[in-house]
Design a protein around this motif. Sequence first.
Motif, PDB file in Angstrom:
ATOM      1  N   GLU A  63     109.953  37.755 -10.844  1.00  0.00           N
ATOM      2  CA  GLU A  63     111.460  37.743 -10.409  1.00  0.00           C
ATOM      3  C   GLU A  63     112.193  37.726  -8.730  1.00  0.00           C
ATOM      4  N   LYS A  64     111.545  38.592  -8.264  1.00  0.00           N
ATOM      5  CA  LYS A  64     112.408  39.067  -6.590  1.00  0.00           C
ATOM      6  C   LYS A  64     112.002  37.851  -5.699  1.00  0.00           C
ATOM      7  N   MET A  65     110.370  37.113  -5.603  1.00  0.00           N
ATOM      8  CA  MET A  65     110.247  36.632  -4.907  1.00  0.00           C
ATOM      9  C   MET A  65     111.140  34.708  -4.849  1.00  0.00           C
ATOM     10  N   ARG A  66     110.828  35.050  -6.587  1.00  0.00           N
ATOM     11  CA  ARG A  66     112.383  33.410  -6.664  1.00  0.00           C
ATOM     12  C   ARG A  66     113.839  33.796  -6.655  1.00  0.00           C
ATOM     13  N   SER A  67     114.099  34.734  -6.639  1.00  0.00           N
ATOM     14  CA  SER A  67     115.642  34.984  -5.583  1.00  0.00           C
ATOM     15  C   SER A  67     115.327  35.251  -4.297  1.00  0.00           C
ATOM     16  N   GLU A  68     114.595  35.364  -3.884  1.00  0.00           N
ATOM     17  CA  GLU A  68     114.571  35.304  -2.605  1.00  0.00           C
ATOM     18  C   GLU A  68     114.116  33.996  -1.885  1.00  0.00           C
ATOM     19  N   PHE A  69     113.363  33.082  -3.024  1.00  0.00           N
ATOM     20  CA  PHE A  69     113.144  31.578  -2.110  1.00  0.00           C
ATOM     21  C   PHE A  69     114.455  31.345  -2.370  1.00  0.00           C
ATOM     22  N   ALA A  70     115.075  30.946  -3.956  1.00  0.00           N
ATOM     23  CA  ALA A  70     116.176  31.140  -3.892  1.00  0.00           C
ATOM     24  C   ALA A  70     117.504  30.339  -2.147  1.00  0.00           C
ATOM     25  N   ALA A  71     117.297  32.809  -1.976  1.00  0.00           N
ATOM     26  CA  ALA A  71     118.543  32.917  -0.778  1.00  0.00           C
ATOM     27  C   ALA A  71     117.741  32.080   0.665  1.00  0.00           C
ATOM     28  N   ASN A  72     116.621  32.011   0.207  1.00  0.00           N
ATOM     29  CA  ASN A  72     116.048  31.330   1.458  1.00  0.00           C
ATOM     30  C   ASN A  72     116.193  29.445   2.072  1.00  0.00           C
ATOM     31  N   VAL A  73     115.813  29.123   0.271  1.00  0.00           N
ATOM     32  CA  VAL A  73     116.395  27.897   0.225  1.00  0.00           C
ATOM     33  C   VAL A  73     118.124  27.390   1.015  1.00  0.00           C
ATOM     34  N   SER A  74     119.422  28.355   0.265  1.00  0.00           N
ATOM     35  CA  SER A  74     119.990  27.850   0.857  1.00  0.00           C
ATOM     36  C   SER A  74     120.367  28.331   2.564  1.00  0.00           C
ATOM     37  N   HIS A  75     120.390  29.626   3.154  1.00  0.00           N
ATOM     38  CA  HIS A  75     119.768  29.475   4.131  1.00  0.00           C
ATOM     39  C   HIS A  75     119.001  28.525   5.497  1.00  0.00           C
ATOM     40  N   GLU A  76     117.628  27.695   4.665  1.00  0.00           N
ATOM     41  CA  GLU A  76     117.414  26.036   5.209  1.00  0.00           C
ATOM     42  C   GLU A  76     118.164  25.250   5.136  1.00  0.00           C
ATOM     43  N   LEU A  77     119.100  25.082   3.730  1.00  0.00           N
ATOM     44  CA  LEU A  77     119.673  23.800   3.933  1.00  0.00           C
ATOM     45  C   LEU A  77     120.788  23.997   4.486  1.00  0.00           C
TER      46      LEU A  77
END
Length: 263
Positions: A32-46
């Motif tokens: 779950e933590k990895m998933r939410s970190e990934f979402a945060a990273n994706v938003s930042h990268e976009l």
Amino acid sequence: IPVLSNGRFGEGDKNIGLVIVLNDVTEIKKLEKMRSEFAANVSHELRTPLTSIKGFVETLREGALEDKETADKFLEIIELETERLSRLINDILTLSEIEGLKGDIKLAPEKIKDIVEEVIYMLKNQAKEKNITVTYVIEPIDLVMKTNKDRIKQMLLNLVENGIKYTGIGGHVDIKVYAEGKNVTFSVKDDGIGIPKEHIPRLFERFYRVDKSRSRKLGGTGLGLAIVKHIVNSFNGTITVNSEVGKGTEFIINLPRTRDYEN
Ligand code: ADP
């Protein structure tokens, strides 16, 4: 954190049994933590390329358009950032597709030489621009493997593309594939900049880059190796990295052959 639940069975007052269910939720929490970190990273990268595009469009509107040379430069940046956004979206989709299709991959006998040649062909312009020689050796040359062509192609494409990206002008990228017992080994080796030891354990994490600004300049998304790792895992394979700063890098992948084919 283990979850403990228990139930009692009994006739009247007499307890005749006890059931204890232990569920390890540590793994679930971690996912779950990895998933939410990934979402945060994706938003930042976009957001990064979008902010840059917006900024340059505004500057153009505010007058930079009058000066042809400046306008051309800004438009070129806007174009590059748009391309980066599109690469990012493609890589994110590839990752989620590989994750989503776990255990449901279409396999067929594939001639490895055809895949390798397609990959080299796809990257020929990038290699030519830097005068990089890409070679291949396949043993046996007509090696056939029951596998998924798209995934093997994607895996090699990402590795060879990195080899070209992180190697200087006039360098070499050598692809080797050889059948060994029940495994097929793929090696992609370059004589480029190399990777400092301390970065190697994190290399396959999503959005992890050794040198952020270099990766950015070269148009990287930081997802290439995460995709490779996912593909290797989907085939129950292994991947190792040998690298020396200033000398070069070799990625070695071992994939089990799901079935032996006569060569
Ligand atoms: P990127 O899009 O940044 O290339 P990758 O996931 O493909 O992302 O790779 C992660 C990082 O690993 C890169 O940013 C780069 O620093 C390093 N790397 C990958 N391949 C090589 C290589 N062949 N030589 C040197 N460094 C590499």
